[in-house]
Design a protein around this motif. Structure first.
Motif, mmCIF file in Angstrom:
data_model
loop_
_atom_site.group_PDB
_atom_site.id
_atom_site.type_symbol
_atom_site.label_atom_id
_atom_site.label_comp_id
_atom_site.label_asym_id
_atom_site.label_seq_id
_atom_site.Cartn_x
_atom_site.Cartn_y
_atom_site.Cartn_z
ATOM 1 N N GLN A 126 33.273 39.144 32.522
ATOM 2 C CA GLN A 126 33.694 38.459 33.873
ATOM 3 C C GLN A 126 34.934 37.577 33.674
ATOM 4 O OE1 GLN A 126 29.996 37.431 35.938
ATOM 5 N NE2 GLN A 126 31.230 36.728 37.916
ATOM 6 N N PRO A 127 36.198 37.658 33.526
ATOM 7 C CA PRO A 127 37.332 37.036 33.181
ATOM 8 C C PRO A 127 37.534 35.978 34.211
ATOM 9 C CG PRO A 127 37.858 39.582 32.756
ATOM 10 C CD PRO A 127 36.479 39.317 33.492
ATOM 11 N N VAL A 128 38.115 35.010 33.651
ATOM 12 C CA VAL A 128 38.403 33.897 34.746
ATOM 13 C C VAL A 128 40.001 33.365 34.470
ATOM 14 C CG1 VAL A 128 37.675 32.070 33.170
ATOM 15 C CG2 VAL A 128 37.918 31.733 35.520
ATOM 16 N N GLY A 167 46.551 47.974 31.217
ATOM 17 C CA GLY A 167 47.413 49.050 31.108
ATOM 18 C C GLY A 167 48.035 49.613 32.176
ATOM 19 N N GLU A 168 47.395 49.749 33.392
ATOM 20 C CA GLU A 168 47.924 50.214 34.641
ATOM 21 C C GLU A 168 48.594 48.856 35.140
ATOM 22 O OE1 GLU A 168 44.223 52.853 36.012
ATOM 23 O OE2 GLU A 168 44.603 50.981 36.767
ATOM 24 N N LEU A 169 48.384 47.687 35.129
ATOM 25 C CA LEU A 169 49.290 46.640 35.669
ATOM 26 C C LEU A 169 50.303 46.375 34.748
ATOM 27 C CD1 LEU A 169 46.056 44.226 36.183
ATOM 28 C CD2 LEU A 169 47.496 45.179 37.940
ATOM 29 N N GLN A 170 50.352 46.749 33.482
ATOM 30 C CA GLN A 170 51.537 46.483 32.582
ATOM 31 C C GLN A 170 52.598 47.628 32.896
ATOM 32 O OE1 GLN A 170 49.797 46.851 28.758
ATOM 33 N NE2 GLN A 170 50.241 44.717 28.267
ATOM 34 N N GLY A 171 52.041 48.652 33.506
ATOM 35 C CA GLY A 171 52.878 49.768 33.851
ATOM 36 C C GLY A 171 53.030 50.622 32.771
ATOM 37 N N PRO A 229 37.624 31.913 43.277
ATOM 38 C CA PRO A 229 37.892 32.602 42.170
ATOM 39 C C PRO A 229 39.049 33.425 42.329
ATOM 40 C CG PRO A 229 35.338 32.487 42.441
ATOM 41 C CD PRO A 229 35.957 31.869 43.701
ATOM 42 N N THR A 230 40.032 33.538 41.367
ATOM 43 C CA THR A 230 41.014 34.319 41.332
ATOM 44 C C THR A 230 40.585 36.036 40.876
ATOM 45 O OG1 THR A 230 42.516 32.482 40.879
ATOM 46 C CG2 THR A 230 43.272 34.885 40.572
ATOM 47 N N ALA A 278 45.305 39.667 40.206
ATOM 48 C CA ALA A 278 45.931 38.820 40.447
ATOM 49 C C ALA A 278 46.287 37.884 39.244
ATOM 50 C CB ALA A 278 45.623 37.914 41.665
ATOM 51 N N ALA A 279 45.078 37.430 38.367
ATOM 52 C CA ALA A 279 45.266 36.602 37.100
ATOM 53 C C ALA A 279 46.100 37.337 36.372
ATOM 54 C CB ALA A 279 43.867 36.398 36.945
ATOM 55 N N VAL A 280 45.742 38.783 36.034
ATOM 56 C CA VAL A 280 46.634 39.384 34.931
ATOM 57 C C VAL A 280 48.163 39.402 35.319
ATOM 58 C CG1 VAL A 280 46.914 41.646 33.745
ATOM 59 C CG2 VAL A 280 44.657 40.626 34.171
#
Length: 294
Positions: A179-181, A219-223, A280-281, A285-287
Motif C-alpha cells: 500500500q504505497p504512500v 512501467g505503463e506510467l513510464q511509457g 491520501p494521494t 498521481a504519486a508515481v
C-alpha cells in the motif's frame, strides 16, 4: 514566547531532507549530521556535525530540545552490513540522551507490521520503535510501507529495473500486497506529529496493489510497458545481486529490501485522513509526480 527547539536527525536523507525544508521558518531547528557541509544553515537552522555513536556529542546536541525527529536508518547504500546492530546502538544512544535531557517527545518513522512474515529490516524498524518508545516521554511512531518519491532508494531501484529490463522476472512475492504512500503525505504527517496524541500510526496510500500490479503499472506510467514472467522461487541474496547490476543501488540496500517483499505490507487503519486530516494521494498521481522530479 519563543517557539520550542526541534532536533532533526537524518536530515540529509530522502525523508529527512524534505522534512528539513518543510520545517524551515516554522521555528528553531537543530540538525545533527555527520557532514555539516551537506546542509545549508540559516537564522533558524543550526547544524551540528556529530555521529550518533558519539554519546557525549548527542547529549550536548539534545540540550534545550523539546521534540526530536528520529529518521536514521543504517540500511542504505554504503551502510553497515550489520544494519540491525548499528540501528539498535544508535537508537539506544538517542533514547539515553533524551532521558538525560528530559525531552518532551520523540517522533519516529518506521515500517508497517508485515502480515505473513517479517524480514530482518522490518524487524529492525520495530526494534528501534520499541527502544525509542521507552525513553520516558511522549513517543509518536509513523509506520509506512513503500514511500513513493524521487530519491527513495527502493522506489528509484524499482523504477530503474522497470526502465532497463525488457522482461521482468518476478519471484513468488509478486502476489504479496503493498500500500504505497506518497512522500508528500509522509512529510505532512511528520510535521503534524508534534500535536497528535502519543502512539503508533499506520499511514498508507489509498491503493492496495500486488507487487506485480505495482510493477506493471509503473512501467505503463513510464511509457515502458513490460511483460512479466513468474518465477517459482524467491532468493533475496540472488535478487539483490541481480538488481544491483541494473540499478544505481548496491546489494547492501537491495538484498534486505528484497527480503522484505515476501509479506503483505498493508494497513487496516489508515491514520492519514482519520488522524492527520490528509487525503491520501493515489498511486498513479504519486508515481507521476516522482517520475517528473528532476
Amino acid at each position: 514566547m519563543d517557539a520550542p527547539l526541534i532536533l532533526l536527525t537524518g536530515a540529509t536523507g530522502f525523508v529527512g531532507g524534505r522534512l528539513l525544508e518543510e520545517l524551515r521558518g516554522r521555528g528553531p531547528l537543530r540538525c545533527v549530521v555527520r557532514d555539516a557541509s551537506r546542509i545549508e544553515s540559516g537564522p533558524d537552522v543550526e547544524v551540528v556535525e556529530a555521529d550518533l555513536t558519539d554519546t557525549r556529542a548527542i547529549a550536548c546536541a539534545m540540550d534545550g530540545v523539546d521534540c526530536a525527529y528520529y529518521l536514521v536508518h543504517s540500511m542504505e547504500a554504503g551502510g553497515s552490513d550489520d544494519f540491525a546492530s548499528r540501528d539498535r546502538e544508535l537508537a539506544e544512544n538517542l533514547a539515553e540522551a533524551a532521558r538525560g535531557a528530559d525531552l518532551r517527545r520523540i517522533v519516529y518513522l518506521g515500517g508497517v507490521e508485515a502480515a505473513g512474515g517479517r524480514s530482518e529490516h522490518l524487524e529492525s524498524r520495530h526494534e528501534v520503535e520499541r527502544i525509542l518508545s521507552a525513553f520516558g516521554g511522549e513517543f509518536v511512531a509513523l509506520r509506512a510501507s513503500m514511500i513513493i518519491g524521487a530519491g527513495s532508494g527502493s522506489f528509484d531501484a524499482l523504477a530503474q529495473l522497470v526502465e532497463r529490463l525488457p522482461v521482468l522476472a518476478l519471484p513468488t512475492w509478486r502476489t504479496r500486497l503493498c500500500q504505497p504512500v506518497a512522500i508528500d503525505n509522509v512529510i505532512a504527517a511528520l510535521v503534524a506529529c508534534d500535536d497528535v496524541a502519543p502512539g503508533s500510526y499506520d499511514i498508507a496510500g489509498p491503493d492496495r496493489l500486488t507487487f506485480e500490479e505495482l510493477t506493471v503499472r509503473l512501467g505503463e506510467l513510464q511509457g515502458n510497458p513490460r511483460p512479466t514472467v513468474a518465477l517459482p522461487f524467491s532468493n533475496s541474496k540472488l535478487e539483490g545481486a541481480v538488481a544491483a547490476l541494473f540499478t544505481d543501488q548496491d546489494t547492501e540496500l537491495l538484498t534486505p529490501l528484497m527480503a522484505g517483499l515476501d509479506a503483505d505490507l498493508v494497513v487496516e487503519d489508515n491514520a492519514l485522513e482519520r488522524v492527520f486530516g490528509i487525503t491520501p494521494t493515489p498511486f498513479d498521481a504519486a508515481v507521476t509526480r516522482a517520475l517528473a522530479a528532476p
